[in-house]
Scaffold this motif. Structure first.
Motif, mmCIF file in Angstrom:
data_model
loop_
_atom_site.group_PDB
_atom_site.id
_atom_site.type_symbol
_atom_site.label_atom_id
_atom_site.label_comp_id
_atom_site.label_asym_id
_atom_site.label_seq_id
_atom_site.Cartn_x
_atom_site.Cartn_y
_atom_site.Cartn_z
ATOM 1 N N VAL A 66 -1.650 39.539 -25.153
ATOM 2 C CA VAL A 66 -2.469 38.324 -25.157
ATOM 3 C C VAL A 66 -1.588 37.079 -25.265
ATOM 4 C CG1 VAL A 66 -4.141 37.011 -26.502
ATOM 5 C CG2 VAL A 66 -4.527 39.439 -26.069
ATOM 6 N N ILE A 67 -0.599 37.165 -26.137
ATOM 7 C CA ILE A 67 0.300 36.013 -26.297
ATOM 8 C C ILE A 67 1.057 35.737 -25.011
ATOM 9 C CG2 ILE A 67 2.464 35.310 -27.410
ATOM 10 C CD1 ILE A 67 1.207 36.598 -29.975
ATOM 11 N N ALA A 68 1.521 36.824 -24.360
ATOM 12 C CA ALA A 68 2.253 36.639 -23.102
ATOM 13 C C ALA A 68 1.355 35.987 -22.055
ATOM 14 C CB ALA A 68 2.767 37.979 -22.605
ATOM 15 N N ALA A 71 0.744 32.362 -22.919
ATOM 16 C CA ALA A 71 1.959 31.596 -22.655
ATOM 17 C C ALA A 71 2.096 31.344 -21.159
ATOM 18 C CB ALA A 71 3.182 32.330 -23.190
ATOM 19 N N TRP A 72 1.770 32.348 -20.348
ATOM 20 C CA TRP A 72 1.881 32.174 -18.899
ATOM 21 C C TRP A 72 0.847 31.183 -18.385
ATOM 22 C CZ3 TRP A 72 4.810 32.269 -14.945
ATOM 23 C CH2 TRP A 72 4.267 32.246 -13.665
ATOM 24 N N VAL A 73 -0.395 31.341 -18.833
ATOM 25 C CA VAL A 73 -1.455 30.433 -18.383
ATOM 26 C C VAL A 73 -1.118 28.998 -18.767
ATOM 27 C CG1 VAL A 73 -3.861 29.783 -18.760
ATOM 28 C CG2 VAL A 73 -3.257 32.180 -18.409
ATOM 29 N N GLY A 74 -0.608 28.833 -20.006
ATOM 30 C CA GLY A 74 -0.315 27.488 -20.479
ATOM 31 C C GLY A 74 0.898 26.888 -19.806
ATOM 32 N N ILE A 80 9.433 30.826 -21.076
ATOM 33 C CA ILE A 80 8.627 30.670 -22.277
ATOM 34 C C ILE A 80 7.892 31.968 -22.597
ATOM 35 C CG2 ILE A 80 6.614 29.459 -23.184
ATOM 36 C CD1 ILE A 80 7.748 26.952 -21.842
ATOM 37 N N VAL A 81 7.409 32.669 -21.568
ATOM 38 C CA VAL A 81 6.727 33.939 -21.801
ATOM 39 C C VAL A 81 7.681 34.924 -22.469
ATOM 40 C CG1 VAL A 81 5.613 35.902 -20.708
ATOM 41 C CG2 VAL A 81 5.124 33.589 -19.876
ATOM 42 N N VAL A 82 8.872 35.076 -21.875
ATOM 43 C CA VAL A 82 9.832 36.032 -22.415
ATOM 44 C C VAL A 82 10.244 35.627 -23.827
ATOM 45 C CG1 VAL A 82 12.166 36.965 -22.141
ATOM 46 C CG2 VAL A 82 10.654 36.744 -20.151
ATOM 47 N N GLY A 83 10.497 34.330 -24.006
ATOM 48 C CA GLY A 83 10.898 33.837 -25.325
ATOM 49 C C GLY A 83 9.844 34.142 -26.374
ATOM 50 N N SER A 84 8.566 33.895 -26.030
ATOM 51 C CA SER A 84 7.490 34.126 -26.997
ATOM 52 C C SER A 84 7.426 35.614 -27.359
ATOM 53 C CB SER A 84 6.147 33.702 -26.412
ATOM 54 O OG SER A 84 6.227 32.426 -25.859
ATOM 55 N N VAL A 85 7.481 36.471 -26.338
ATOM 56 C CA VAL A 85 7.361 37.910 -26.604
ATOM 57 C C VAL A 85 8.506 38.384 -27.492
ATOM 58 C CG1 VAL A 85 7.492 40.172 -25.532
ATOM 59 C CG2 VAL A 85 6.027 38.407 -24.539
ATOM 60 N N LEU A 279 2.317 24.040 -25.098
ATOM 61 C CA LEU A 279 1.444 22.876 -24.968
ATOM 62 C C LEU A 279 2.096 21.771 -24.147
ATOM 63 C CD1 LEU A 279 -0.380 22.439 -28.341
ATOM 64 C CD2 LEU A 279 -1.382 22.602 -26.082
ATOM 65 N N GLN A 280 3.388 21.562 -24.384
ATOM 66 C CA GLN A 280 4.072 20.510 -23.629
ATOM 67 C C GLN A 280 4.033 20.795 -22.140
ATOM 68 O OE1 GLN A 280 7.991 19.398 -24.612
ATOM 69 N NE2 GLN A 280 7.429 18.530 -26.598
ATOM 70 N N LYS A 281 4.321 22.055 -21.789
ATOM 71 C CA LYS A 281 4.299 22.422 -20.367
ATOM 72 C C LYS A 281 2.896 22.224 -19.799
ATOM 73 C CE LYS A 281 8.349 24.167 -19.121
ATOM 74 N NZ LYS A 281 9.098 23.822 -17.932
#
Lengths: 296, 342
Positions: A66-68, A71-74, A80-85, A279-281
């Motif tokens: 869900v987080i990935a 992150a992708w949608v946002g 950013i996706v990889v970093g978050s995961v 959020l910035q992106k």
């Protein structure tokens, strides 16, 4: 002269009475209305508990997915996706998963509440100078008063628990979104507004078609700031019974556990950075009309 | 469209100084002694329907304030504005919104497009404000995007267009609402000279088929004379002269205007009808009375003549003109700042 050496105070007895009057009347107030207030906030409490439980009891791979996706949608950015995961995997590996979920739960609810109340107040402030001069000092107080000071009446009224913690976080975190909504709307190009007037736009049409869309970068900066400030409040809120990453930090402070403190502190930092970048992106993407300038 | 005795005073208490202005107090003394700024003083102007009325003046002359009274973006201190026999200044809030949506539209100096909307959405803006659905609005605005030559740019954002193209969007947006009254506030002033001349021609071409009532503000006398059917000149909030373009050149009301007109290339704006004589001998060459002097001179040159008959649009002979007279009319009269060659 004596009056210049000693500041003329109101007298020890008077001062004591003065404080007593305030304390006892507030105590009475909380005795009379505390329960009503608690009942009033009960649905919020249920929601908060339910949301926290969902996050904690859901299988961790699902949360990561869900987080990935979010992150992708946002952000639409693989970094950013990889970093978050990776950040969440490390957090889980170091045994901070549950606390992190609890923190995310309270931050999400607090941010939601701040947006729900902050943006309309910001719009009101942008519309009316009188509202602005009424709210500005209030926001100043909310941002600068030491958090412990407003924890006292909140705890007196609602006791220790999630809801007072949530309120404390909201009081601290709502000013930026109010201010930046107000600022964003006031900064909208006067000529564009004049054009809207010339084409017969009503107040509502101007607000939704022009002011809010053009104020979005600032509103997003406000949401971002609000989340950052809510995260900063996590440790203090844990003093009044909010579960999450703040609890181990608090324990680390009182027992001088360096590693525990640093680990949980860094987990809060990781959350902050992930929220901020996504959020910035997202805010940037909303502003695509400002990019690819061919002329000028 | 008519403006009657319009006053606009900026300051803390405009009505208190209104009598002073009626008594003819000067702008400087009003500001120095009474702390008010005179915006417009006793303006009466009757704008012919389906024509282009130019209001010309330098910055600070009150021309932008004047045009904003017509759709009430600025409230007057005193006076009346009539559009189609309705007093605009007496409209209620809702009536005013409806008037702005349906009866009047505006083009701005700095375009004032919605930066977050693309060309199509910008052109449709006025129609959507009228209460149209987006789909119908887009269908209707297609025609106007075509008319201003922006087909293919529908999905572009304003910042991706050049100044001239942005103002075409502005014009399309104003025309798309179907309003009969068009206010153009220095619409071409921020464009470079070539683009400006281009846009003037586009406007004239559109006007020849649309026949809107246009009030066009400018600080450029050349532009005023080129596109105006009537030209009004404002100075310090006062209306100095209101006439057809060539009369501004031929019969300037005062020194202020003649100073302006001395810089003008007269042959471009003065018509043959203004210099012809009622009597004379017949000639081989025939000119039409609404030709400019430049065009007439070209005719004389190419046919090697020095006299001509003048006919009106119906072909009736109405006068005569000779080469010497035409050439003389191109020289500005004395005392206008231009030295005559000895």
């Amino acid at each position: 002269m004596e009056i210049f050496d000693n500041f003329p105070t109101m007298g020890r007895q008077d001062l004591r009475d003065f404080k007593n009057v305030i304390d006892s009347s507030f105590r009475e107030f909380s005795r009379a209305y505390g329960e009503n207030l608690e009942n009033f906030f009960e649905p919020l409490l249920f929601f908060l508990i339910w949301f926290e439980r969902c996050l904690i009891s859901a299988p961790w791979p699902l949360i990561i997915v869900v987080i990935a996706v979010l992150a992708w949608v946002g952000s639409k950015s693989w970094y950013i996706v990889v970093g978050s995961v990776v950040a969440f995997l490390i957090i889980g590996y170091f045994g901070m998963w549950e606390n992190t979920m609890a923190t995310i739960a309270i931050i999400s609810v607090a941010t939601f509440l701040c947006i729900l109340f902050g943006i309309p107040i910001g719009i009101w402030m942008a519309k009316s100078d009188r509202a602005r001069s009424a709210f500005t000092p209030l926001l100043d107080v909310m941002q600068t008063i030491p958090s412990f000071v407003y924890l006292i009446p909140v705890v007196m009224l609602l006791g220790i628990g999630k809801v007072p913690g949530l309120l404390a976080v909201c009081i601290y975190a709502v000013p930026p979104i109010v201010r930046l909504t107000d600022l964003g709307i006031r900064l909208v190009d006067k000529e564009v507004l004049e054009a809207a007037d010339a084409f017969g736009a009503s107040y509502r049409q101007k607000l939704w078609d022009i002011q809010i869309p053009l104020a979005l970068p600032n509103i997003f900066a406000g949401i971002n700031q609000t989340i950052m400030m809510a995260l900063a409040m996590v440790v203090i809120a844990s003093m009044i019974g909010v579960k999450g990453l703040g609890v181990p930090v608090l324990r680390a402070i009182s027992n001088q556990y360096l590693a525990l403190g640093v680990m949980n502190g860094l987990a809060i930092v990781a959350l902050a950075i992930i929220f901020d970048r996504i959020l910035q992106k997202y805010g940037h993407r909303l502003q695509r009309h400002r990019q690819n300038q061919v002329h000028n | 469209m008519q403006i009657i005795n319009l006053f606009k005073i900026f300051g803390p208490n405009p009505n208190s100084v209104l009598p002073l202005i009626r008594d003819g107090i000067s702008k400087t003394s009003l500001l120095r002694d009474h702390g008010h700024v005179l915006g417009l003083s006793n303006i009466s102007l009757s704008v012919p329907a389906q024509k282009i009325q130019v209001v010309m003046g330098l910055s600070g002359s009150g021309k932008s304030t004047l045009i904003r009274h017509i759709n009430r973006l600025v409230e007057p201190t005193f006076g009346q504005v009539f559009v189609d026999n309705a007093d605009i200044l007496k409209l209620s809030r809702d009536q005013l919104l409806s008037f702005r949506r349906n009866n009047v539209s505006m083009v701005f100096q700095n375009f004032a497009l919605l930066p977050h909307r693309n060309v199509e959405q910008n052109v449709a803006y006025g129609i959507i404000n009228q209460g149209c659905s987006e789909a119908t609005a887009f269908k209707r605005c297609k025609e106007w995007i075509d008319k201003v030559g922006l087909i293919g740019y529908e999905k572009h954002f304003p910042c991706q267009l050049s100044g001239g193209m942005q103002q075409r969007v502005g014009i399309a947006r104003a025309l798309a609402t179907g309003a009969e009254l068009l206010l153009m506030d220095e619409a071409f002033s921020s464009l470079d000279p070539l683009t400006r001349s281009d846009m003037q021609n586009i406007l004239l071409k559109l006007q020849s088929e649309l026949k809107k009532t246009i009030i066009f503000i400018t600080h450029d006398l050349n532009e005023a004379l080129k596109i105006g059917d009537r030209v009004a000149i404002l100075r310090d909030g006062l209306l100095v002269q209101e006439d057809e373009p060539q009369n501004i050149i031929l019969k300037p009301a005062d020194k202020y205007i003649s100073n302006f007109t001395s810089e003008i290339e007269r042959g471009k704006f003065i018509k043959v009808s203004a210099v012809m004589e009622k009597s004379g001998q017949g000639a081989k060459l025939t000119l039409s009375s609404d030709m400019t002097i430049n065009e007439a001179l070209q005719e004389f040159g190419s046919y090697g003549q020095d006299k001509a008959n003048v006919i009106d649009e119906k072909g009736n002979m109405i006068g005569f003109v000779n080469l010497k007279k035409l050439i003389n009319s191109m020289i500005p009269p004395e005392g206008t700042g231009i030295k005559r060659p000895n």
